[in-house]
Motif scaffolding. Sequence first.
Motif, PDB file in Angstrom:
ATOM      1  N   THR A 243       0.838  -1.205   0.000  1.00 38.61           N
ATOM      2  CA  THR A 243       0.000   0.000   0.000  1.00 38.61           C
ATOM      3  C   THR A 243       0.870   1.252   0.000  1.00 38.61           C
ATOM      4  O   THR A 243       0.606   2.213  -0.747  1.00 38.61           O
ATOM      5  CB  THR A 243      -0.932   0.009   1.215  1.00 38.61           C
ATOM      6  N   THR A 255      -8.940   6.914  -2.578  1.00 39.33           N
ATOM      7  CA  THR A 255      -9.245   5.488  -2.553  1.00 39.33           C
ATOM      8  C   THR A 255     -10.706   5.242  -2.885  1.00 39.33           C
ATOM      9  O   THR A 255     -11.548   6.113  -2.728  1.00 39.33           O
ATOM     10  CB  THR A 255      -8.977   4.856  -1.162  1.00 39.33           C
ATOM     11  N   LEU A 257     -13.769   3.301  -1.383  1.00 39.78           N
ATOM     12  CA  LEU A 257     -14.107   2.834  -0.041  1.00 39.78           C
ATOM     13  C   LEU A 257     -15.545   2.320  -0.046  1.00 39.78           C
ATOM     14  O   LEU A 257     -16.493   3.090   0.088  1.00 39.78           O
ATOM     15  CB  LEU A 257     -13.935   3.951   0.989  1.00 39.78           C
ATOM     16  N   SER A 263     -11.273  -2.697   0.779  1.00 39.79           N
ATOM     17  CA  SER A 263     -11.113  -1.257   0.564  1.00 39.79           C
ATOM     18  C   SER A 263     -10.909  -0.524   1.887  1.00 39.79           C
ATOM     19  O   SER A 263     -10.178   0.472   1.952  1.00 39.79           O
ATOM     20  CB  SER A 263     -12.310  -0.683  -0.185  1.00 39.79           C
ATOM     21  N   SER A 264     -11.535  -1.012   2.952  1.00 39.90           N
ATOM     22  CA  SER A 264     -11.355  -0.382   4.263  1.00 39.90           C
ATOM     23  C   SER A 264      -9.920  -0.560   4.758  1.00 39.90           C
ATOM     24  O   SER A 264      -9.320   0.370   5.322  1.00 39.90           O
ATOM     25  CB  SER A 264     -12.335  -0.980   5.275  1.00 39.90           C
ATOM     26  N   THR A 267      -7.670   1.730   2.717  1.00 42.08           N
ATOM     27  CA  THR A 267      -7.936   3.127   3.056  1.00 42.08           C
ATOM     28  C   THR A 267      -7.332   3.480   4.410  1.00 42.08           C
ATOM     29  O   THR A 267      -6.725   4.553   4.578  1.00 42.08           O
ATOM     30  CB  THR A 267      -9.448   3.400   3.066  1.00 42.08           C
ATOM     31  N   ALA A 271      -4.450   6.188   4.884  1.00 38.89           N
ATOM     32  CA  ALA A 271      -4.706   7.365   5.722  1.00 38.89           C
ATOM     33  C   ALA A 271      -3.584   7.591   6.728  1.00 38.89           C
ATOM     34  O   ALA A 271      -3.343   8.730   7.145  1.00 38.89           O
ATOM     35  CB  ALA A 271      -6.043   7.208   6.436  1.00 38.89           C
ATOM     36  N   ALA A 279     -11.711   9.664  -0.065  1.00 33.73           N
ATOM     37  CA  ALA A 279     -12.206   8.357  -0.468  1.00 33.73           C
ATOM     38  C   ALA A 279     -13.563   8.536  -1.125  1.00 33.73           C
ATOM     39  O   ALA A 279     -14.309   9.468  -0.799  1.00 33.73           O
ATOM     40  CB  ALA A 279     -12.314   7.417   0.729  1.00 33.73           C
ATOM     41  N   THR A 281     -17.200   6.568  -2.320  1.00 36.51           N
ATOM     42  CA  THR A 281     -18.060   5.421  -2.110  1.00 36.51           C
ATOM     43  C   THR A 281     -19.384   5.636  -2.828  1.00 36.51           C
ATOM     44  O   THR A 281     -19.707   6.768  -3.220  1.00 36.51           O
ATOM     45  CB  THR A 281     -18.302   5.184  -0.604  1.00 36.51           C
ATOM     46  N   ALA A 305     -14.351   6.085   7.593  1.00 41.49           N
ATOM     47  CA  ALA A 305     -13.968   7.475   7.316  1.00 41.49           C
ATOM     48  C   ALA A 305     -13.822   8.269   8.605  1.00 41.49           C
ATOM     49  O   ALA A 305     -12.850   9.032   8.782  1.00 41.49           O
ATOM     50  CB  ALA A 305     -14.993   8.124   6.401  1.00 41.49           C
ATOM     51  N   VAL A 310     -10.802  10.297   7.161  1.00 42.97           N
ATOM     52  CA  VAL A 310     -10.863  10.273   5.691  1.00 42.97           C
ATOM     53  C   VAL A 310     -11.953  11.223   5.211  1.00 42.97           C
ATOM     54  O   VAL A 310     -13.036  11.302   5.794  1.00 42.97           O
ATOM     55  CB  VAL A 310     -11.144   8.842   5.192  1.00 42.97           C
ATOM     56  N   LEU A 312     -14.667  11.639   3.035  1.00 47.49           N
ATOM     57  CA  LEU A 312     -15.507  10.707   2.289  1.00 47.49           C
ATOM     58  C   LEU A 312     -16.461  11.436   1.350  1.00 47.49           C
ATOM     59  O   LEU A 312     -17.181  12.345   1.761  1.00 47.49           O
ATOM     60  CB  LEU A 312     -16.314   9.841   3.258  1.00 47.49           C
TER      61      LEU A 312
END
Length: 634
Positions: A243, A255, A257, A263-264, A267, A271, A279, A281, A305, A310, A312
């Motif tokens: 990563t 990313t 997410l 994906s989590s 992410t 982060a 991110a 979604t 997030a 993050v 989001l």
Amino acid sequence: MCGIAGAYSWPDGGPLTDRLTQCLAHRGPDGDGRYDHRDVHLGHRRLSIVDLSETGAQPMTAEGLALTYNGELYNAPELRAELEAAGVRFRGTSDTEVLLRAWREWGTDCLPRLRGMFAFAVYDERTGELVLVRDQLGIKPLFFVRRGGGVVFASELKALARELGDTLNVDQAAMIASLLYYWVPDSRCAYREAEKLPPGTWLRFRPDGSTDTGAYWSLREVAEEGAAYRGEVDLHAVVEDSTRKHLLSDVPVATFLSGGLDSSYLTALAARELPGISAYTIGFRPEDAKFEAMPDDLRYARIVARQFGVDLHEIEIAPDVQDLLPRMTHHLDEPIGDPAAINSYLICSAAREAGVKVLLSGMGADELFAGYRKHLANLLALRYRRVPGVARRAIGAAVDRLPVASSTRGYRSVRFAKRFLSFADLPEETAFRRSYTMYDRAELLDLVSPDLKSEVDDVLTEHADIYYDTKLTDQVNRMCLADARMFLPGLNLTYTDRSTMAASTEVRTPFVDIEVVRAAFRVPGREKIVGRQGKVALKKAATAILPDEIVYRPKGLFSAPLRAWMSRDLAPLVREVIEDGVLVESGFLQRDALRKLVAEDAAGREDRAKHLWHVLTLEYWYRGALRGERLGVQ
């Protein structure tokens, strides 16, 4: 990330290369270039990610070499340091120059040392040889057509089809494979005269018209070496390192997410390296999500997030599917029926509008760590076969009578049960194929022209050949290897590349990395699936950073509300294709078999939404192929 094209010993190669390159403009809106030397022409479209200056422009030349390159080298800093220690001097900071200098220093011996995603062509003015190369795992595409001792190549099939359309013929076996899988395996191409360079290989063209090829990396060998490994695997450290390397960029990185594990995990790791990272979604219209019985992934994405700071961005997927369907068919190059491509395209379009060029995706973790339901289902089938036959027949009859949907909602558990019973009694390879493909042999023979029986059998035999082409004794890792050789490059990496590059964005896949792959196959299957839980080894690794609420949540789906779309938005189009479509009129598909699919789906007896969606994608693709224009919708 870019688009590449070129011609070698090909009539009118220079203008042809210009036209091919222009067709790839969406892959690289930041710049373009062409290199010419005698009868060699290399074209390039640039998406500037690393070294945004002109020292990173392509095609790049140095010391008699010319390179047009699509991809990213994540170990470029290490290779640069090694080359500098050997006395090599660099003009800029791009990974393109690192690759060019590495080729001059080591030739094809540099290839096993590359860690990244790439497809490139390198020409040597001293020898007059052109070499085409594709990365180890097939992340980046490279299509080509040979004639005599010459070749023309491009990052996307649509470019070759547009320019050479009059000389290309649809491969009906590839279309049958597409019907079976809802994608075209990487070993096949939609046109008979076109080819895909296999992952982990190179192909050399010489001035005298001769060619030779070589493999520099073998996924099967890596998997078999992994099975013999007896040490400990620090999976978290491997994923963390991958990563971190995939964040190498001179532009902002974001990313995907979904709120799922993969994906989590990425992410959260990203982060830590880039606080405040963005991110993206997706969510669906409530009525669509209810009809499809989809889990609430947004809730989990918001938890991640908040915990990791993050930024989001939520995108509601409520597209005009009648408009997007032909556009996505065009962008995907070959007939691919996975609607997840729409999700990727819309996410990346939103990210690009916000100024983001690079996103990380959790693609590949399910294939490598046995995270799909089919993996667990095939192990459960072993136990089911031990149930007395009388009881199995009674179970089958009872499940067969259950509806998969009512007028207002779908019944997910019934769909899963019917799917399971369709393969639970079959031998291992056949059961595995049937667990994720669209039809069994009899259904496929009923669907297509009777004249195509041998092509149907060829496609089915190919799956068996690949599945058994291994010394692995571990069924779970046999399934993972088959997925990594077929499902991953044939579908997931393909739709990810085409749909995201259509939005002029670069998507990176840290799980689809040679070191992660090596580690994955050092993990025995009994540690990937434990009891009724899949992907256990990766889940244990992820607990180093993620809360159990995310790690052990029910598995979500990066898909779309197909049943809602097919029963509402696209129902008139389905009727049109069945009654007046070119696939039926040409005799390739049988109208009665299609009508049966529609009737079963409409009555709620069977879930045929995916089958019918793919018939639409195949129809649109085939219309363009027959017209010969093959430009589709821009």
